[in-house]
Write a protein that holds these residues in place. Structure first.
Motif, PDB file in Angstrom:
ATOM      1  N   THR A  99      -3.786 -26.722 102.045  1.00  0.00           N
ATOM      2  CA  THR A  99      -2.837 -26.460 103.119  1.00  0.00           C
ATOM      3  C   THR A  99      -1.491 -27.079 102.761  1.00  0.00           C
ATOM      4  N   ALA A 100      -0.433 -26.317 102.970  1.00  0.00           N
ATOM      5  CA  ALA A 100       0.900 -26.804 102.623  1.00  0.00           C
ATOM      6  C   ALA A 100       1.526 -27.610 103.755  1.00  0.00           C
ATOM      7  N   GLU A 101       0.989 -27.492 104.951  1.00  0.00           N
ATOM      8  CA  GLU A 101       1.581 -28.176 106.093  1.00  0.00           C
ATOM      9  C   GLU A 101       1.026 -29.586 106.242  1.00  0.00           C
ATOM     10  N   GLY A 102       1.911 -30.520 106.507  1.00  0.00           N
ATOM     11  CA  GLY A 102       1.490 -31.903 106.705  1.00  0.00           C
ATOM     12  C   GLY A 102       1.798 -32.769 105.495  1.00  0.00           C
ATOM     13  N   LEU A 103       2.408 -33.922 105.746  1.00  0.00           N
ATOM     14  CA  LEU A 103       2.714 -34.868 104.676  1.00  0.00           C
ATOM     15  C   LEU A 103       1.466 -35.715 104.423  1.00  0.00           C
ATOM     16  N   LYS A 104       0.866 -35.512 103.287  1.00  0.00           N
ATOM     17  CA  LYS A 104      -0.450 -36.108 103.000  1.00  0.00           C
ATOM     18  C   LYS A 104      -0.290 -37.450 102.282  1.00  0.00           C
ATOM     19  N   TYR A 105       0.182 -38.437 103.019  1.00  0.00           N
ATOM     20  CA  TYR A 105       0.425 -39.751 102.426  1.00  0.00           C
ATOM     21  C   TYR A 105      -0.836 -40.312 101.781  1.00  0.00           C
ATOM     22  N   GLU A 106      -1.970 -40.084 102.426  1.00  0.00           N
ATOM     23  CA  GLU A 106      -3.225 -40.667 101.945  1.00  0.00           C
ATOM     24  C   GLU A 106      -3.665 -40.122 100.595  1.00  0.00           C
ATOM     25  N   LYS A 107      -3.117 -38.994 100.189  1.00  0.00           N
ATOM     26  CA  LYS A 107      -3.505 -38.387  98.909  1.00  0.00           C
ATOM     27  C   LYS A 107      -2.591 -38.783  97.758  1.00  0.00           C
ATOM     28  N   GLN A 108      -1.488 -39.456  98.067  1.00  0.00           N
ATOM     29  CA  GLN A 108      -0.475 -39.715  97.044  1.00  0.00           C
ATOM     30  C   GLN A 108      -0.558 -41.130  96.482  1.00  0.00           C
ATOM     31  N   PRO A 109      -0.167 -41.291  95.205  1.00  0.00           N
ATOM     32  CA  PRO A 109      -0.006 -42.650  94.669  1.00  0.00           C
ATOM     33  C   PRO A 109       1.040 -43.386  95.513  1.00  0.00           C
ATOM     34  N   HIS A 110       0.811 -44.656  95.756  1.00  0.00           N
ATOM     35  CA  HIS A 110       1.724 -45.388  96.641  1.00  0.00           C
ATOM     36  C   HIS A 110       2.039 -46.754  96.061  1.00  0.00           C
ATOM     37  N   LEU A 111       3.180 -47.282  96.479  1.00  0.00           N
ATOM     38  CA  LEU A 111       3.658 -48.568  95.972  1.00  0.00           C
ATOM     39  C   LEU A 111       4.305 -49.321  97.124  1.00  0.00           C
ATOM     40  N   GLY A 112       3.866 -50.561  97.350  1.00  0.00           N
ATOM     41  CA  GLY A 112       4.430 -51.353  98.437  1.00  0.00           C
ATOM     42  C   GLY A 112       3.402 -51.636  99.515  1.00  0.00           C
ATOM     43  N   GLU A 113       3.845 -52.290 100.573  1.00  0.00           N
ATOM     44  CA  GLU A 113       2.965 -52.704 101.663  1.00  0.00           C
ATOM     45  C   GLU A 113       2.597 -51.525 102.564  1.00  0.00           C
TER      46      GLU A 113
END
Length: 284
Positions: A99-113
Motif C-alpha cells: 500500500t502506498a498510503e501511510g508513512l510507515k515509520y516502523e518499516k524504515q531504518p531509523h536513527l535517534g531517540e
C-alpha cells in the motif's frame, strides 16, 4: 536551262562540289572526331561510361560497408546494455501486495531517540550525486544539532528512481537493515563514499556483494548474499518508491518533517522546519 546546268560545273566540265553536302560532312566529321577522342576507347567502347560505372559501384560499396559497421555497433551496444542490466529488475517486474498510503515509520531504518517528538524522513537514491554531497556535507551537522541531542528521530526511505541498479542498491540496504539497524547507517555512509558514475550501471549484484564483504562487518554475509541474489527485499523498495510518490516526492534528496514535505533539500530550510515543529510540540 543551259545556265542552270552550267552553274554546277567548272571550266573543265567537272561537277562543282555541293557546299551544303561538304559542310554537313565537315560538321559530322568534327562531331565524330570529338567523340572519337574523348568518348571512345581504342576498342570503340566508352571509357566515360566505364569510369562512371566503377565510381558508382565504389560509392555503393562504401554505403554498404558503413551500414554494416553501424549495424554491428548497434548490436554490440545493445548486447552490452543487456549484459549490464542482467539481474536488475524494474518496478513492473517486482510483484506483490503493498500500500502506498501511510508513512510507515516502523518499516524504515531509523536513527535517534524513538521518544523524539519530531520525525524526519530522508528520501534518497544511492546513485544520486546530490544525496552523496548532502551526506558528506550536512549529515554530520544534522547528527550534531538534532539527532545526538534527542530532538529528532531520522528515518530513511528509498526513492530509487535513477536507474535499475538504484533498485538493486536499495534492496541491498534493506537486506542489511533487516539484520542490523545500526549497520544500515554504516552501509549508507560507505556506499555513498564508493558511489559510481550516475550515468553508468555500477550498483550491480557483483559490486554490492564485494562492497559489503569488504566494508560491512558484523552481519551474516551469507544471509546477505542469499537475500540479495533472491531479491528478497525488492518489494519493500517498490513500496517505498510508491509511498514517496504518493506524498509528492519527485527528486532526491528530499525531506519530510512531521508529515510535511519540504520543497528543497536546503539544510537551513530543514533546520528551520525542525525548530518550528519543536516549538509547536513543545520539544527541547
Amino acid at each position: 536551262m543551259a545556265h542552270n546546268k552550267g552553274s554546277n560545273r567548272n571550266g573543265s566540265g567537272k561537277p562543282v562540289p555541293n557546299n551544303k553536302t561538304a559542310y554537313n560532312r565537315t560538321t559530322q566529321g568534327k562531331k565524330n572526331a570529338g567523340k572519337g577522342t574523348v568518348g571512345k576507347s581504342a576498342g570503340g567502347k566508352g571509357t566515360g561510361r566505364g569510369t562512371a560505372k566503377s565510381g558508382l559501384i565504389f560509392v555503393i560499396s562504401l554505403i554498404l560497408i558503413g551500414a554494416l559497421v553501424i549495424t554491428l555497433a548497434i548490436v554490440f551496444l545493445k548486447d552490452s546494455g543487456s549484459s549490464s542490466l542482467k539481474d536488475l529488475p524494474n518496478y513492473t517486474e517486482i510483484k506483490g501486495d503493498y500500500t502506498a498510503e501511510g508513512l510507515k515509520y516502523e518499516k524504515q531504518p531509523h536513527l535517534g531517540e524513538p521518544s523524539a517528538k519530531v520525525k524526519v524522513i530522508e528520501f534518497a537514491d544511492f546513485k544520486c550525486p546530490a544525496c552523496k554531497k548532502w551526506e558528506e556535507t550536512y549529515m554530520p551537522q544534522l547528527q550534531k544539532d538534532f539527532i545526538d541531542t534527542g530532538k529528532i528521530e531520522l528515518f530513511f526511505t528509498n526513492f530509487a528512481f535513477i536507474d535499475r541498479d538504484s533498485i538493486m542498491a536499495a534492496s541491498a540496504g534493506e537486506a542489511v537493515a533487516a539484520q542490523s539497524n545500526e549497520k544500515f547507517w554504516e552501509f549508507k555512509s560507505k556506499l555513498y563514499a564508493h558511489q559510481g558514475d550516475e550515468t553508468k550501471i555500477w550498483a550491480t549484484p557483483e559490486f554490492l556483494l564485494d562492497f559489503v564483504k569488504k566494508n560491512i562487518n558484523g552481519i551474516d554475509y551469507d544471509r546477505f548474499a542469499s537475500d540479495l541474489k533472491s531479491h528478497a527485499y525488492m518489494l519493500p523498495v517498490k513500496e517505498d518508491f510508491k509511498t514517496a510518490g504518493y506524498y509528492g516526492v519527485n527528486g532526491t534528496p528530499q525531506f519530510m518533517v512531521n508529515g510535511e514535505l519540504l520543497p528543497s533539500s536546503s539544510y537551513e530550510e530543514l533546520a528551520a522546519a525542525i525548530e518550528a515543529q519543536l516549538a509547536e510540540v513543545g520539544g527541547q
